[in-house]
Motif scaffolding. Structure first.
Motif, PDB file in Angstrom:
ATOM      1  N   LEU A 201      70.660  49.650  -9.563  1.00 52.63           N
ATOM      2  CA  LEU A 201      70.609  49.538 -11.309  1.00 52.63           C
ATOM      3  C   LEU A 201      70.403  48.152 -11.711  1.00 52.63           C
ATOM      4  CD1 LEU A 201      73.512  51.805 -12.249  1.00 52.63           C
ATOM      5  CD2 LEU A 201      71.305  52.642 -11.895  1.00 52.63           C
ATOM      6  N   GLY A 202      70.446  47.172 -10.943  1.00 48.40           N
ATOM      7  CA  GLY A 202      70.178  45.902 -11.411  1.00 48.40           C
ATOM      8  C   GLY A 202      68.645  45.609 -11.134  1.00 48.40           C
ATOM      9  N   LEU A 203      67.888  46.294 -10.506  1.00 46.08           N
ATOM     10  CA  LEU A 203      66.390  45.974 -10.277  1.00 46.08           C
ATOM     11  C   LEU A 203      65.891  46.349 -11.578  1.00 46.08           C
ATOM     12  CD1 LEU A 203      65.822  47.703  -6.675  1.00 46.08           C
ATOM     13  CD2 LEU A 203      66.176  45.262  -7.124  1.00 46.08           C
ATOM     14  N   THR A 204      65.018  45.348 -11.952  1.00 44.86           N
ATOM     15  CA  THR A 204      64.211  45.517 -13.091  1.00 44.86           C
ATOM     16  C   THR A 204      62.612  45.585 -12.801  1.00 44.86           C
ATOM     17  OG1 THR A 204      64.531  43.217 -13.594  1.00 44.86           O
ATOM     18  CG2 THR A 204      66.078  44.849 -14.614  1.00 44.86           C
ATOM     19  N   ASP A 205      62.073  45.681 -11.507  1.00 46.99           N
ATOM     20  CA  ASP A 205      60.840  45.368 -11.231  1.00 46.99           C
ATOM     21  C   ASP A 205      59.938  46.613 -10.997  1.00 46.99           C
ATOM     22  OD1 ASP A 205      61.905  46.665  -8.948  1.00 46.99           O
ATOM     23  OD2 ASP A 205      61.441  45.108  -7.464  1.00 46.99           O
ATOM     24  N   GLY A 206      60.510  47.664 -11.529  1.00 48.49           N
ATOM     25  CA  GLY A 206      59.730  48.879 -11.710  1.00 48.49           C
ATOM     26  C   GLY A 206      59.902  49.827 -10.429  1.00 48.49           C
ATOM     27  N   THR A 207      60.796  49.458  -9.433  1.00 45.41           N
ATOM     28  CA  THR A 207      61.290  50.240  -8.271  1.00 45.41           C
ATOM     29  C   THR A 207      61.573  51.616  -8.715  1.00 45.41           C
ATOM     30  OG1 THR A 207      61.480  48.349  -6.843  1.00 45.41           O
ATOM     31  CG2 THR A 207      62.372  50.445  -6.012  1.00 45.41           C
ATOM     32  N   PHE A 208      62.510  51.647  -9.793  1.00 44.83           N
ATOM     33  CA  PHE A 208      63.185  52.742  -9.971  1.00 44.83           C
ATOM     34  C   PHE A 208      62.825  52.914 -11.566  1.00 44.83           C
ATOM     35  CE2 PHE A 208      65.832  51.371  -6.566  1.00 44.83           C
ATOM     36  CZ  PHE A 208      65.676  52.510  -5.618  1.00 44.83           C
ATOM     37  N   VAL A 209      62.614  54.155 -12.108  1.00 47.94           N
ATOM     38  CA  VAL A 209      62.084  54.347 -13.471  1.00 47.94           C
ATOM     39  C   VAL A 209      62.925  55.612 -13.954  1.00 47.94           C
ATOM     40  CG1 VAL A 209      59.884  53.037 -13.279  1.00 47.94           C
ATOM     41  CG2 VAL A 209      60.131  55.590 -12.852  1.00 47.94           C
ATOM     42  N   ALA A 210      63.076  55.800 -15.261  1.00 48.66           N
ATOM     43  CA  ALA A 210      63.668  56.936 -15.814  1.00 48.66           C
ATOM     44  C   ALA A 210      62.638  57.912 -16.454  1.00 48.66           C
ATOM     45  CB  ALA A 210      64.648  56.319 -16.771  1.00 48.66           C
ATOM     46  N   SER A 211      61.608  58.183 -15.847  1.00 46.34           N
ATOM     47  CA  SER A 211      60.453  58.809 -16.486  1.00 46.34           C
ATOM     48  C   SER A 211      61.055  60.248 -16.672  1.00 46.34           C
ATOM     49  CB  SER A 211      59.183  58.807 -15.493  1.00 46.34           C
ATOM     50  OG  SER A 211      58.809  57.407 -15.427  1.00 46.34           O
ATOM     51  N   GLU A 212      61.543  60.846 -15.766  1.00 41.07           N
ATOM     52  CA  GLU A 212      62.116  62.128 -15.705  1.00 41.07           C
ATOM     53  C   GLU A 212      63.489  62.213 -16.346  1.00 41.07           C
ATOM     54  OE1 GLU A 212      60.444  64.302 -11.896  1.00 41.07           O
ATOM     55  OE2 GLU A 212      61.554  62.788 -11.307  1.00 41.07           O
ATOM     56  N   GLY A 213      63.953  61.266 -16.999  1.00 45.50           N
ATOM     57  CA  GLY A 213      65.391  61.287 -17.602  1.00 45.50           C
ATOM     58  C   GLY A 213      66.232  60.522 -16.706  1.00 45.50           C
ATOM     59  N   THR A 214      67.313  60.337 -17.480  1.00 46.63           N
ATOM     60  CA  THR A 214      68.471  59.481 -16.950  1.00 46.63           C
ATOM     61  C   THR A 214      69.595  60.408 -16.342  1.00 46.63           C
ATOM     62  OG1 THR A 214      69.453  59.098 -18.933  1.00 46.63           O
ATOM     63  CG2 THR A 214      68.288  57.286 -18.018  1.00 46.63           C
ATOM     64  N   LEU A 215      69.365  61.766 -17.115  1.00 42.77           N
ATOM     65  CA  LEU A 215      70.256  62.976 -16.736  1.00 42.77           C
ATOM     66  C   LEU A 215      69.408  64.282 -16.398  1.00 42.77           C
ATOM     67  CD1 LEU A 215      73.468  63.518 -16.454  1.00 42.77           C
ATOM     68  CD2 LEU A 215      73.445  64.371 -18.663  1.00 42.77           C
ATOM     69  N   PRO A 216      68.597  64.139 -15.498  1.00 43.95           N
ATOM     70  CA  PRO A 216      67.697  65.446 -15.550  1.00 43.95           C
ATOM     71  C   PRO A 216      68.594  66.708 -15.266  1.00 43.95           C
ATOM     72  CG  PRO A 216      67.435  64.212 -13.756  1.00 43.95           C
ATOM     73  CD  PRO A 216      68.316  63.231 -14.694  1.00 43.95           C
ATOM     74  N   ALA A 217      68.307  67.516 -15.596  1.00 44.42           N
ATOM     75  CA  ALA A 217      69.003  68.970 -15.491  1.00 44.42           C
ATOM     76  C   ALA A 217      68.363  69.583 -14.082  1.00 44.42           C
ATOM     77  CB  ALA A 217      68.739  70.065 -16.378  1.00 44.42           C
ATOM     78  N   ALA A 218      68.904  70.634 -13.551  1.00 42.34           N
ATOM     79  CA  ALA A 218      68.234  71.226 -12.302  1.00 42.34           C
ATOM     80  C   ALA A 218      66.846  71.571 -12.540  1.00 42.34           C
ATOM     81  CB  ALA A 218      69.293  72.438 -11.852  1.00 42.34           C
ATOM     82  N   THR A 219      66.359  72.166 -13.910  1.00 42.68           N
ATOM     83  CA  THR A 219      65.229  72.633 -13.952  1.00 42.68           C
ATOM     84  C   THR A 219      64.242  71.650 -13.811  1.00 42.68           C
ATOM     85  OG1 THR A 219      65.505  72.235 -16.250  1.00 42.68           O
ATOM     86  CG2 THR A 219      65.783  74.645 -15.593  1.00 42.68           C
ATOM     87  N   VAL A 220      64.386  70.341 -13.985  1.00 43.19           N
ATOM     88  CA  VAL A 220      63.555  69.251 -13.823  1.00 43.19           C
ATOM     89  C   VAL A 220      63.626  68.913 -11.945  1.00 43.19           C
ATOM     90  CG1 VAL A 220      63.088  66.688 -14.220  1.00 43.19           C
ATOM     91  CG2 VAL A 220      64.148  68.450 -16.029  1.00 43.19           C
TER      92      VAL A 220
END
Length: 409
Positions: free
Chosen positions: A56-75
């Protein structure tokens, strides 16, 4: 209910057994499967404190929240075949789905009232609301700590933040509670709840736009006046959508933590007595252990944009991770004897509010609300009893907390 063992583990955050009680699963995950792959969702679960802190401390674009921070099963049921781009600017989803710099820039529109100095100025208002509720509740002799006390105080503050009349606090609380209910196998379907949330928020934007958005309602007015990178501005619905974090997050978490904290203290009379000995000094200390031990948020998700290797496993672009914050809170590598509640436990690091770019916007206000509600209750109630048999904690993939804690005073 099937309880996991170190030899046999099947973990899925949407499994009914996990939603009913995830803690035994977390223990096995931490010990045996710190990077656990869930084929159905093409998702990895991280369960150890240090791993989650690093990711979570990485801010270099390795991880993004494009699909939401709490995606449902349908996602999650759709498997990606490569990196997932940011969503389109219009219609604009919640800004947490964007990477830098859009995320930070929109977040600033909603953050002014939640910064440390601004939050500190709210103490007397929170104290007044807490005592108004206690004036009404204590003569009853029995009430619900989560809903009647903490819930109304927190929802009242949210109403004031977004520009709603405080007398709507009960309705706001009920709407958020209903939207947080999870279905086994699916999780929390936030999208289905948004019409209810937006029925409160969109009219605020409409009224403020008509009034000139002069800054007197800071969050709404800042969103109305915000300009996106393409030179466009938010529609009314888009601006209202950006207020969801304050509307939901400010309403549902604090009441559960406050109520559960009073329950934990009452279950340990010697610890309660120690806290009562100096409420001003000791409640803020106890608050941190209460948050660690009982914060209801279970996990947040990210989507991998660049390959990342952890514990010998390489995560590929398009795959997801879920960071099990509630598991990290019980990690003996960070907290000795983590399943024991100890009011004055030294806590150097905490993940209950997240970490890194998406660290909780309202953390300073949340801590202040919890502290004041605990202090005012303990000042005015010399003796109380939790009706544990009547308490309710519905299954959930996300906000697994006590929705109802009846108390007798």
């Amino acid at each position: 209910m099937n309880q996991p063992t170190a030899q046999v583990l099947s973990y899925d955050p949407f499994d009914p057994d996990v939603m009913a009680n995830p803690l035994p699963y977390y223990r096995v995950l931490r010990d045996e499967h710190p990077v656990y792959y869930i084929p159905k969702w093409d998702t990895y679960a991280l369960s150890r404190f240090e791993d989650i802190w690093e990711v979570l401390g990485l801010t270099d674009g390795t991880f993004v929240a494009s699909e939401g921070t709490l995606p449902a099963a349908t996602v999650l049921e759709h498997h990606n075949d490569g990196p997932v781009p940011d969503p389109p600017l219009h219609p604009m989803p919640f800004h947490a789905n964007f990477d830098s710099p859009i995320y930070e820039n929109v977040r600033r529109c909603t953050s002014a009232q939640f910064r440390p100095r601004s939050a500190a100025k709210l103490a007397e208002r929170i104290r007044a609301l807490a005592n108004e509720r206690l004036d009404e509740l204590l003569p009853r002799g029995r009430f619900d700590l989560t809903q009647d006390y903490g819930g109304i105080v927190a929802a009242s503050m949210v109403c004031e933040f977004v520009g709603l009349p405080v007398d709507l606090a009960g309705d706001v609380l009920a709407t958020v509670n209903a939207g947080s209910l999870a279905q086994p196998g699916q999780g929390v379907e936030v999208g289905n709840s948004r019409p209810g949330y937006l029925s409160y928020l969109t009219p605020i934007i409409e009224r403020r736009r008509a009034a000139g958005a002069d800054g007197s309602v800071p969050i709404a007015d800042s969103l109305i006046n915000f300009t996106l990178p393409d030179g466009t501005t938010f529609t009314d619905v888009e601006a209202a959508t950006q207020m969801l974090g304050v509307f939901i997050g400010g309403t549902e978490t604090v009441p559960k933590i406050t109520a559960t904290g009073l329950w934990h203290l009452s279950a340990h009379p010697e610890q309660l007595a120690a806290v009562r000995a100096d409420l001003e000094a000791n409640v803020p200390v106890a608050r941190e252990e209460i948050i660690r031990y009982s914060a209801p948020a279970q996990w947040f998700a990210r989507t991998v944009r660049r390959p990342y290797t952890i514990h010998g496993t390489t995560l590929q672009p398009g795959q997801r991770i879920i960071t099990l914050l509630a598991s990290a809170a019980r990690d003996e590598r960070e907290y000795p004897d983590p399943d024991t509640f100890r009011w004055n436990r030294p806590i150097e690091r905490l993940l209950s509010f997240g970490h890194g770019q998406h660290f909780c916007l309202g953390v300073h206000v949340a801590r202040l609300e919890i502290t004041i509600m605990l202090q005012e209750f303990l000042k005015r109630v010399p003796d109380f009893r939790i009706d544990a048999d009547a308490a309710s904690r519905p299954p959930s993939s996300f906000q697994w907390g006590w929705n109802s804690i009846p108390v007798e005073v």
